[in-house]
Design an enzyme around this catalytic site. Structure first.
Site, PDB file in Angstrom:
ATOM      1  CG  ASP A  40      41.015  14.243  41.682  1.00  0.00           C
ATOM      2  OD1 ASP A  40      39.982  14.882  41.453  1.00  0.00           O
ATOM      3  OD2 ASP A  40      41.298  13.161  41.130  1.00  0.00           O
ATOM      4  NE  ARG A  42      43.433  14.965  35.603  1.00  0.00           N
ATOM      5  CZ  ARG A  42      44.281  13.960  35.814  1.00  0.00           C
ATOM      6  NH1 ARG A  42      45.448  13.934  35.200  1.00  0.00           N
ATOM      7  NH2 ARG A  42      43.958  12.980  36.633  1.00  0.00           N
ATOM      8  NE  ARG A  67      45.606  12.430  43.578  1.00  0.00           N
ATOM      9  CZ  ARG A  67      44.581  11.664  43.216  1.00  0.00           C
ATOM     10  NH1 ARG A  67      43.948  11.907  42.080  1.00  0.00           N
ATOM     11  NH2 ARG A  67      44.201  10.651  43.942  1.00  0.00           N
ATOM     12  CD  GLU A  80      46.717  10.672  37.620  1.00  0.00           C
ATOM     13  OE1 GLU A  80      45.947  10.962  36.679  1.00  0.00           O
ATOM     14  OE2 GLU A  80      46.325  10.215  38.708  1.00  0.00           O
ATOM     15  CD  GLU A 130      42.349  15.326  38.744  1.00  0.00           C
ATOM     16  OE1 GLU A 130      43.456  15.358  39.312  1.00  0.00           O
ATOM     17  OE2 GLU A 130      41.852  14.287  38.291  1.00  0.00           O
ATOM     18  CG  HIS A 154      37.343  11.726  42.320  1.00  0.00           C
ATOM     19  ND1 HIS A 154      36.360  10.896  41.862  1.00  0.00           N
ATOM     20  CD2 HIS A 154      38.494  11.223  41.851  1.00  0.00           C
ATOM     21  CE1 HIS A 154      36.906   9.916  41.162  1.00  0.00           C
ATOM     22  NE2 HIS A 154      38.204  10.092  41.125  1.00  0.00           N
ATOM     23  CD  GLU A 204      39.831  11.502  36.669  1.00  0.00           C
ATOM     24  OE1 GLU A 204      40.933  11.951  36.985  1.00  0.00           O
ATOM     25  OE2 GLU A 204      39.198  10.694  37.368  1.00  0.00           O
ATOM     26  CE1 TYR A 220      38.941   5.778  43.919  1.00  0.00           C
ATOM     27  CE2 TYR A 220      39.307   8.058  43.267  1.00  0.00           C
ATOM     28  CZ  TYR A 220      39.421   6.704  43.015  1.00  0.00           C
ATOM     29  OH  TYR A 220      40.024   6.271  41.871  1.00  0.00           O
ATOM     30  CD1 TRP A 232      31.754   7.619  42.254  1.00  0.00           C
ATOM     31  CD2 TRP A 232      33.949   7.503  42.537  1.00  0.00           C
ATOM     32  NE1 TRP A 232      32.265   6.981  41.185  1.00  0.00           N
ATOM     33  CE2 TRP A 232      33.620   6.882  41.328  1.00  0.00           C
ATOM     34  CE3 TRP A 232      35.281   7.528  42.945  1.00  0.00           C
ATOM     35  CZ2 TRP A 232      34.587   6.310  40.494  1.00  0.00           C
ATOM     36  CZ3 TRP A 232      36.226   6.960  42.115  1.00  0.00           C
ATOM     37  CH2 TRP A 232      35.875   6.363  40.900  1.00  0.00           C
TER      38      TRP A 232
HETATM   39  C1  GCO Z   1      42.967  10.413  39.077  1.00  0.00           C
HETATM   40  C2  GCO Z   1      41.672   9.766  39.205  1.00  0.00           C
HETATM   41  C3  GCO Z   1      41.591   8.307  39.355  1.00  0.00           C
HETATM   42  C4  GCO Z   1      40.243   7.810  38.858  1.00  0.00           C
HETATM   43  C5  GCO Z   1      40.364   6.410  38.391  1.00  0.00           C
HETATM   44  C6  GCO Z   1      39.060   5.885  37.849  1.00  0.00           C
HETATM   45  O1  GCO Z   1      42.980  11.620  39.098  1.00  0.00           O
HETATM   46  O2  GCO Z   1      43.930   9.697  38.926  1.00  0.00           O
HETATM   47  O3  GCO Z   1      40.661  10.554  39.682  1.00  0.00           O
HETATM   48  O4  GCO Z   1      41.817   7.880  40.648  1.00  0.00           O
HETATM   49  O5  GCO Z   1      39.277   7.905  39.833  1.00  0.00           O
HETATM   50  O6  GCO Z   1      41.349   6.357  37.429  1.00  0.00           O
HETATM   51  O7  GCO Z   1      39.267   4.710  37.191  1.00  0.00           O
HETATM   52 MG    MG Z   2      41.164  12.572  39.044  1.00  0.00          MG
END
Ligand code: GCO
Ligand code: MG
Length: 412
Positions: free
Chosen positions: A220, A293, A147, A349, A246, A222, A272, A159, A412
């Site tokens: 990602d 995810r 990634r 992951e 993602e 996010h 996720e 982030y 975020w």
């Molecule tokens: C990922 C994620 C993580 C999440 C985190 C939140 O793809 O691994 O986006 O970084 O933000 O697990 O607790």
């Molecule tokens: Mg993620």
């Protein structure tokens, strides 16, 4: 075989984890992960105050019945706290069933469909040279899927990009970021979508130029984009042949993915933050995504993630389970057992846990040739150290919040 006791263990070996330990009347012990990053104590209370009293005296083998009893019986369905708590119970019961059978869990789920589960690691850097170093380290360690996240010119921090502070958390957590930081209040980051959309394609062009066509690359977003911004990003990344893009939009609105899908052939991964099959109903049936995810830890355990993946299989949608450091080694072990067995496994992951975390949980899965394989031990293959866990009390930690440059709170 009856459940005699159930202990909720909150431990913080470098970061917080919520673990459920179930013991049967004949002394078999099983573990489940219920860690919900930044909201751990809510799951611990849900388990201790509302679930553990219901478990005592139940048949430890009746996994499906216990799942339905906790899901339908609570009346208040779904949601991350409830589904993480159910996941902890469900995973611990699968661990027990497999130990009693004398088989590694994947054998109870249908047996191995492959040698190992392909995993992706997290390379990041505030700029291209730092990112290249991080990609190189991953390749040296044997990762075949990576990634890619970078800083964006004009933004102080982004982030998902390791800072030197994050890199020193734990001990050997070399270059990965820690999602939640220990602090009284969440850290605040700032965001500019136009600057991000301008920058990202040049990063992938540079990575492909330096490292070639073979590595699988992932990214990602996010949840930060609108559907039309996401469509633009997907199109602009098509020349770099991503494995997936993602969480391009906030996940609540499934229909938003239709717009993205109609504009780009970049594969999409989402979920996720989803915790039940219902969150995927339209996404899967309309083939608006390519990868699911949800991790076992947040979506009701092995039982319900298996259900999501069986539904997904009819539509050629594969698994891509969430596996950051906030999914504990118990949750990751369960994912690797299920991943090994699923026909429609895609990728897993894998953000390597710190040494402190590994010492407490004692996982036995092994990384080699770019993939993870569970050990042949009966059950999940976890050797949890209760005494060591007790030495790491809970510490308050928060995920960050994000603001646009004018101060507006943003995804975020
Ligand atoms: C990922 C994620 C993580 C999440 C985190 C939140 O793809 O691994 O986006 O970084 O933000 O697990 O607790
Ligand atoms: Mg993620």
């Amino acid at each position: 075989m009856l459940i005699e006791r159930a202990d909720v263990i909150v431990t913080s070996p470098g970061r917080n984890f919520v673990t459920l330990k179930i013991t049967t009347d004949d002394g078999v012990v099983g573990y489940g992960d219920g860690t919900l990053n930044g909201r751990e104590l809510a799951v611990a209370s849900y388990l201790t105050d509302h679930v553990v009293p219901l478990l005592i005296g139940r048949d430890a083998h009746a996994i499906e019945d216990t799942w339905q009893y906790l899901y339908r019986g609570a009346y208040w369905r779904r949601g991350p706290v409830t589904m993480a708590a159910i996941a902890a119970v469900d995973t611990a019961l699968w661990d027990i069933k497999a130990k009693v059978a004398g088989l590694p869990l994947y054998q109870l789920l249908g047996g191995a469909s492959r040698e190992r589960c392909l995993v992706y690691g997290h390379a990041s850097g505030k700029d291209i040279p730092e990112l290249f170093d991080s990609v190189r380290r991953h390749l040296e360690e044997g990762f075949r899927a990576i990634r890619i996240q970078t800083g964006v010119p004009g933004l102080d921090s982004v982030y998902g990009v390791a800072s030197s502070a994050a890199a020193s958390i734990g001990d050997d957590t070399r270059y990965d970021y820690e999602p939640a930081r220990r602090s009284a209040l969440p850290a605040e980051e700032s965001w500019d979508t136009r600057a991000y959309l301008r920058h990202v394609p040049s990063v992938f062009e540079a990575v492909r130029g330096e490292f070639g066509e073979d590595i699988a690359l992932l990214h990602d977003a996010h949840h930060r984009l609108t559907p039309i911004q996401a469509a633009k990003l997907g199109k602009s990344l098509e020349p770099y042949d991503l494995f997936w893009l993602e969480d391009v939009t906030p996940a609540e609105n499934q229909e938003a993915l239709r717009w993205v899908r109609h504009h780009t052939t970049t594969p999409l991964a989402i979920g996720e933050v989803f915790n039940s099959v219902w969150d995927y109903q339209h996404l899967i049936r309309e083939q608006l995504i390519d990868y699911v995810r949800s991790p076992i830890t947040h979506a009701g355990g092995v039982t319900s993630v298996r259900r999501i993946m069986d539904y997904a299989a009819m539509y050629q949608v594969k698994s891509g389970m969430h596996g950051p450091t906030d999914v504990s080694p118990v949750g990751l072990a369960a994912a690797v057992h299920l991943g090994l067995a699923l026909h429609n496994f895609g990728i897993q992951e894998y953000m390597v846990h710190s040494k402190q975390t590994r010492e407490v949980f004692g996982p036995t899965y092994e990384f080699a040739h770019g993939g993870l394989r569970p050990s042949e031990e009966p059950g999940l293959g976890i050797h949890f150290d209760d005494d060591l866990a007790a030495k790491y009390p809970y510490e308050q930690a928060y995920l960050p919040v994000n603001r646009l440059q004018d101060g507006t709170v943003h995804d975020w």
